[in-house]
Scaffold this motif. Sequence first.
Motif, PDB file in Angstrom:
ATOM      1  N   GLN A 199       1.505  -1.491   2.641  1.00 55.25           N
ATOM      2  CA  GLN A 199       0.178  -1.992   2.266  1.00 55.25           C
ATOM      3  C   GLN A 199       0.050  -2.073   0.752  1.00 55.25           C
ATOM      4  O   GLN A 199      -0.434  -3.074   0.215  1.00 55.25           O
ATOM      5  N   ALA A 200       0.508  -1.006   0.089  1.00 59.75           N
ATOM      6  CA  ALA A 200       0.397  -0.954  -1.366  1.00 59.75           C
ATOM      7  C   ALA A 200       1.217  -2.085  -1.983  1.00 59.75           C
ATOM      8  O   ALA A 200       0.776  -2.753  -2.925  1.00 59.75           O
ATOM      9  N   GLU A 201       2.388  -2.313  -1.392  1.00 61.87           N
ATOM     10  CA  GLU A 201       3.278  -3.381  -1.878  1.00 61.87           C
ATOM     11  C   GLU A 201       2.610  -4.750  -1.740  1.00 61.87           C
ATOM     12  O   GLU A 201       2.597  -5.557  -2.671  1.00 61.87           O
ATOM     13  N   LYS A 203      -0.550  -5.365  -1.560  1.00 57.41           N
ATOM     14  CA  LYS A 203      -1.680  -5.446  -2.480  1.00 57.41           C
ATOM     15  C   LYS A 203      -1.187  -5.821  -3.876  1.00 57.41           C
ATOM     16  O   LYS A 203      -1.778  -6.643  -4.561  1.00 57.41           O
ATOM     17  N   ARG A 204      -0.074  -5.181  -4.256  1.00 55.38           N
ATOM     18  CA  ARG A 204       0.480  -5.425  -5.577  1.00 55.38           C
ATOM     19  C   ARG A 204       0.890  -6.885  -5.712  1.00 55.38           C
ATOM     20  O   ARG A 204       0.596  -7.556  -6.694  1.00 55.38           O
ATOM     21  N   ARG A 205       1.564  -7.406  -4.658  1.00 53.67           N
ATOM     22  CA  ARG A 205       1.997  -8.804  -4.674  1.00 53.67           C
ATOM     23  C   ARG A 205       0.799  -9.741  -4.766  1.00 53.67           C
ATOM     24  O   ARG A 205       0.793 -10.698  -5.525  1.00 53.67           O
ATOM     25  N   ALA A 207      -2.054  -9.086  -5.947  1.00 51.26           N
ATOM     26  CA  ALA A 207      -2.645  -8.975  -7.274  1.00 51.26           C
ATOM     27  C   ALA A 207      -1.870  -9.812  -8.285  1.00 51.26           C
ATOM     28  O   ALA A 207      -2.463 -10.577  -9.065  1.00 51.26           O
ATOM     29  N   THR A 208      -0.520  -9.708  -8.239  1.00 48.71           N
ATOM     30  CA  THR A 208       0.272 -10.488  -9.195  1.00 48.71           C
ATOM     31  C   THR A 208       0.118 -11.974  -8.908  1.00 48.71           C
ATOM     32  O   THR A 208       0.015 -12.787  -9.837  1.00 48.71           O
TER      33      THR A 208
END
Lengths: 219, 188
Positions: A199-201, A203-205, A207-208
């Motif tokens: 999930q965190a991954e 979200k990070r993607r 966001a970028t």
Amino acid sequence: MNYWEIFKKGIFEMNPIFRLALSLCPALAVTSNVFNALGMGFVVMFVITANNIVVSLVRDYVNPKVRVPVFITIIATIVTLTQLILEGYFPEVNKELGLYLELVVVFAIILARAEVFAMKNTVVPSFFDGLGMGVGFAVAMVFIGAVRELLGPGTFLGYQVLPASYDGPLIMILAPGAFLVIGLMIGMFNVIGEHQAKQAELKRRAATAAGLVVQRSEA
Amino acid sequence: MAHGHDDKNNSVIRIAMNLALTCFISGVIIAGTFAITEPAAEAQRIKAKNDAMRELVKDADSFKAIDGKDGWYAGIKGGKAIAYVVPAQGKGYAGVIQMLAAVAPDGKILDYKVLKHAETPGLGDKMTEPKFRNQFAGKTAKDMEVVKVPTDKNIQALTGATITSRAVTNGVREAAEAVAAYSAGQKK
């Protein structure tokens, strides 16, 4: 890292039993019912917090070459004091936990936190680290204890929960049952941990990607 | 850690002194605490023992230590010994099981109480429950044999804890024999 983060990581991310797989011996031995698991959890919570405080206070005076024996001495002192006080003023608690108290001295998790955290940090963060790890340990102990007590004798904290006719498998209150429960729970926690990492991954993607869009539109 | 790692700080003597000082401080702290808590702990131990005896022999007015028999007490009612409370022990599944056994002067068991044990929770520790304990009431030494199928004359073993059952029974039986021998000697 703020104090809340330091406290919180001991409960899930770095749970002593489920994620770090430390101190599995007491997790096997003292979790055949919820009461003992809870009592042990509280004792460990107290000792690990007190030890982190003491170690962070005296760390400048401890020669690094003998730090492990020094830590063990500090832990043993705290445990002995706890035992003396319980014996004198709380005989009921002492009766239930007396057997296991001395074992607390050699719990890997307590030494590990002294070595990894308290030796390198000041008093306040060390306090929260110890408390968080202690709470994480206690929660894990109660989790295992609850499953074993429910499936074994069919009770919870000594109260009959399942119908009296329930004749649970004997294995649950013996050591092999503890292995099964701990193994399955570690597996469960790993699955949850992986899911969270994914999930965190994502979200990070996201966001970028959003960032890229913004950049492009600006361009 | 803030202090350097130079050779002077790491000489054997310095390291040894560091550890010795830690042990000394720890010893002082423990000794100080012990001096404060010990009277309270001693009072608790005496209270626990008196409570245990009172629980075992409810009718007794007072308890009197018996000369020459370590740890033996006589439960007195109306100037007569109605029961003896004696220490008993058996080798359990996980170490020694320490008990107090209450025995009538004729060698019949009244009850027993487990003081200290390390038996498996959920199996062996059921020896403290009335269901198992009540089997002993009124029995003499010769009627105490551990069996798996119950009869009136015997002690039915706890499921999954035969060793514990035997240990308790042996300890209590020895206590019964000792009291029977003692009170027979008293009558002469």
